[in-house]
Scaffold this motif. Structure first.
Motif, PDB file in Angstrom:
ATOM      1  N   ALA A  15      17.756  15.499 -75.453  1.00 53.07           N
ATOM      2  CA  ALA A  15      17.534  14.425 -76.422  1.00 53.07           C
ATOM      3  C   ALA A  15      18.915  13.876 -76.747  1.00 53.07           C
ATOM      4  N   GLU A  16      19.270  12.760 -76.080  1.00 54.98           N
ATOM      5  CA  GLU A  16      20.621  12.208 -76.210  1.00 54.98           C
ATOM      6  C   GLU A  16      20.660  10.826 -76.852  1.00 54.98           C
ATOM      7  N   THR A  17      19.606  10.051 -76.705  1.00 49.30           N
ATOM      8  CA  THR A  17      19.583   8.713 -77.306  1.00 49.30           C
ATOM      9  C   THR A  17      19.007   8.825 -78.716  1.00 49.30           C
ATOM     10  N   ASN A  18      19.193   7.800 -79.514  1.00 53.04           N
ATOM     11  CA  ASN A  18      18.624   7.812 -80.865  1.00 53.04           C
ATOM     12  C   ASN A  18      17.113   8.025 -80.813  1.00 53.04           C
ATOM     13  N   ILE A  69      21.769  16.426 -78.324  1.00 52.43           N
ATOM     14  CA  ILE A  69      23.220  16.262 -78.181  1.00 52.43           C
ATOM     15  C   ILE A  69      23.655  15.079 -79.035  1.00 52.43           C
ATOM     16  N   PHE A  70      24.615  15.324 -79.921  1.00 48.75           N
ATOM     17  CA  PHE A  70      25.154  14.286 -80.796  1.00 48.75           C
ATOM     18  C   PHE A  70      26.590  13.976 -80.382  1.00 48.75           C
ATOM     19  N   ASP A  71      27.114  12.862 -80.864  1.00 50.93           N
ATOM     20  CA  ASP A  71      28.471  12.426 -80.517  1.00 50.93           C
ATOM     21  C   ASP A  71      29.554  13.193 -81.262  1.00 50.93           C
ATOM     22  N   SER A  72      29.199  13.808 -82.386  1.00 58.10           N
ATOM     23  CA  SER A  72      30.209  14.506 -83.185  1.00 58.10           C
ATOM     24  C   SER A  72      29.561  15.648 -83.957  1.00 58.10           C
ATOM     25  N   SER A  73      30.404  16.508 -84.495  1.00 57.78           N
ATOM     26  CA  SER A  73      29.950  17.632 -85.307  1.00 57.78           C
ATOM     27  C   SER A  73      29.845  17.183 -86.762  1.00 57.78           C
ATOM     28  N   LEU A  74      28.640  17.258 -87.302  1.00 59.09           N
ATOM     29  CA  LEU A  74      28.372  16.905 -88.696  1.00 59.09           C
ATOM     30  C   LEU A  74      27.320  17.863 -89.247  1.00 59.09           C
ATOM     31  N   PRO A  75      27.194  17.973 -90.568  1.00 59.70           N
ATOM     32  CA  PRO A  75      26.058  18.731 -91.100  1.00 59.70           C
ATOM     33  C   PRO A  75      24.766  18.065 -90.607  1.00 59.70           C
ATOM     34  N   ILE A  89      15.105  26.664 -84.847  1.00 62.07           N
ATOM     35  CA  ILE A  89      16.073  25.581 -84.680  1.00 62.07           C
ATOM     36  C   ILE A  89      17.472  26.191 -84.751  1.00 62.07           C
ATOM     37  N   ILE A  90      18.214  26.019 -83.653  1.00 64.86           N
ATOM     38  CA  ILE A  90      19.523  26.657 -83.499  1.00 64.86           C
ATOM     39  C   ILE A  90      20.599  25.581 -83.539  1.00 64.86           C
ATOM     40  N   TYR A  91      21.513  25.677 -84.502  1.00 66.19           N
ATOM     41  CA  TYR A  91      22.592  24.706 -84.656  1.00 66.19           C
ATOM     42  C   TYR A  91      23.870  25.256 -84.022  1.00 66.19           C
ATOM     43  N   LEU A  92      24.534  24.429 -83.214  1.00 72.44           N
ATOM     44  CA  LEU A  92      25.753  24.847 -82.503  1.00 72.44           C
ATOM     45  C   LEU A  92      26.866  23.830 -82.744  1.00 72.44           C
ATOM     46  N   ASP A  93      28.098  24.315 -82.807  1.00 73.90           N
ATOM     47  CA  ASP A  93      29.242  23.425 -83.036  1.00 73.90           C
ATOM     48  C   ASP A  93      29.720  22.772 -81.735  1.00 73.90           C
ATOM     49  N   GLU A  94      30.811  22.036 -81.812  1.00 71.14           N
ATOM     50  CA  GLU A  94      31.344  21.318 -80.644  1.00 71.14           C
ATOM     51  C   GLU A  94      31.834  22.249 -79.540  1.00 71.14           C
ATOM     52  N   HIS A  95      32.020  23.536 -79.864  1.00 77.48           N
ATOM     53  CA  HIS A  95      32.439  24.531 -78.872  1.00 77.48           C
ATOM     54  C   HIS A  95      31.235  25.275 -78.281  1.00 77.48           C
ATOM     55  N   LYS A  96      30.040  24.802 -78.638  1.00 76.25           N
ATOM     56  CA  LYS A  96      28.766  25.380 -78.170  1.00 76.25           C
ATOM     57  C   LYS A  96      28.551  26.801 -78.700  1.00 76.25           C
ATOM     58  N   LYS A  97      29.058  27.032 -79.887  1.00 80.72           N
ATOM     59  CA  LYS A  97      28.911  28.326 -80.566  1.00 80.72           C
ATOM     60  C   LYS A  97      27.890  28.162 -81.701  1.00 80.72           C
ATOM     61  N   ILE A  98      26.975  29.108 -81.809  1.00 79.49           N
ATOM     62  CA  ILE A  98      25.937  29.040 -82.847  1.00 79.49           C
ATOM     63  C   ILE A  98      26.574  29.167 -84.228  1.00 79.49           C
ATOM     64  N   VAL A  99      26.240  28.195 -85.097  1.00 81.43           N
ATOM     65  CA  VAL A  99      26.748  28.233 -86.472  1.00 81.43           C
ATOM     66  C   VAL A  99      25.658  28.625 -87.471  1.00 81.43           C
ATOM     67  N   SER A 100      24.384  28.370 -87.129  1.00 76.93           N
ATOM     68  CA  SER A 100      23.276  28.803 -87.988  1.00 76.93           C
ATOM     69  C   SER A 100      21.950  28.626 -87.256  1.00 76.93           C
ATOM     70  N   ILE A 101      20.928  29.301 -87.796  1.00 76.04           N
ATOM     71  CA  ILE A 101      19.592  29.272 -87.195  1.00 76.04           C
ATOM     72  C   ILE A 101      18.566  29.113 -88.313  1.00 76.04           C
ATOM     73  N   GLN A 102      17.617  28.223 -88.107  1.00 73.35           N
ATOM     74  CA  GLN A 102      16.455  28.100 -88.992  1.00 73.35           C
ATOM     75  C   GLN A 102      15.273  28.676 -88.218  1.00 73.35           C
ATOM     76  N   TYR A 161      25.342  20.163 -81.497  1.00 70.87           N
ATOM     77  CA  TYR A 161      24.180  20.433 -80.653  1.00 70.87           C
ATOM     78  C   TYR A 161      23.111  21.121 -81.493  1.00 70.87           C
ATOM     79  N   VAL A 162      21.855  20.837 -81.165  1.00 68.00           N
ATOM     80  CA  VAL A 162      20.740  21.527 -81.806  1.00 68.00           C
ATOM     81  C   VAL A 162      19.768  21.904 -80.693  1.00 68.00           C
ATOM     82  N   LEU A 163      19.405  23.169 -80.656  1.00 68.47           N
ATOM     83  CA  LEU A 163      18.494  23.684 -79.643  1.00 68.47           C
ATOM     84  C   LEU A 163      17.199  24.110 -80.327  1.00 68.47           C
ATOM     85  N   GLU A 164      16.079  23.592 -79.825  1.00 67.25           N
ATOM     86  CA  GLU A 164      14.770  23.979 -80.349  1.00 67.25           C
ATOM     87  C   GLU A 164      14.044  24.834 -79.312  1.00 67.25           C
ATOM     88  N   VAL A 165      13.617  26.029 -79.763  1.00 65.57           N
ATOM     89  CA  VAL A 165      12.867  26.965 -78.926  1.00 65.57           C
ATOM     90  C   VAL A 165      11.624  27.398 -79.706  1.00 65.57           C
TER      91      VAL A 165
END
Length: 159
Positions: free
Chosen positions: A57-60, A82-88, A102-115, A134-138
């Motif tokens: 999911a790369e486009t708006n 995939i987003f263009d920048s790291s933001l909340p 829902i898995i949230y990852l920073d610009e280094h592709k490291k997990i920062v939090s999980i819902q 980045y946000v990964l949904e599983v």
């Protein structure tokens, strides 16, 4: 007399339009998963946790729609936003019928939090604890099954 015929014509038209509209059945097509790449989740030490087939999911539009309207997803499938920048970031489950992690990852592709276990159709925001690019949904329950935690990493490749 002329007014009566006009009235009769309008009434007949309205009734026939209403009847024909109510007799139609709208069919919607199931949205099928399309493998666009592969993603590997790893522990911080490099040990592989899982390898998944992913859609991007790369486009708006793709990011706004995500997994909405889908009825199921296999455990080896996921969607990567995939987003263009790291933001909340904050996601919700509007028009989403599959329970998700829902898995949230920073610009280094490291997990920062999980819902975990986001409930279908719930429109409550599910925010990241830190900025994410980045946000990964599983499927719900997989992050617990894999013992996934902040600090674990992902790599991915497009086909």
């Amino acid at each position: 007399m002329k007014k009566f015929f006009v009235f009769l014509l309008v009434a007949t038209t309205l009734v026939s339009c209403k009847e024909s509209a109510s007799n139609k059945t709208v069919k919607t097509a199931d949205i099928k998963f399309t493998k666009e790449g592969e993603l590997t989740l790893s522990k911080a030490d490099g040990t592989t946790i899982a390898t998944l087939n992913i859609e991007f999911a790369e486009t708006n539009y793709e990011r706004e729609t995500g997994l909405m309207y889908r009825k199921s997803m296999d455990n080896n499938q996921a969607m990567l936003f995939i987003f263009d920048s790291s933001l909340p970031r904050s996601f919700y489950m509007r028009n989403t019928y599959i329970p998700l992690d829902i898995i949230y990852l920073d610009e280094h592709k490291k997990i920062v939090s999980i819902q975990e276990n986001a409930q279908p159709l719930n429109e409550e925001g599910l925010p990241s604890e830190k900025p994410a690019m980045y946000v990964l949904e599983v499927n719900a329950g997989l992050t617990a099954k894999w013992s996934l935690e902040a600090g674990d990493r992902m790599t991915f490749q497009k086909l």
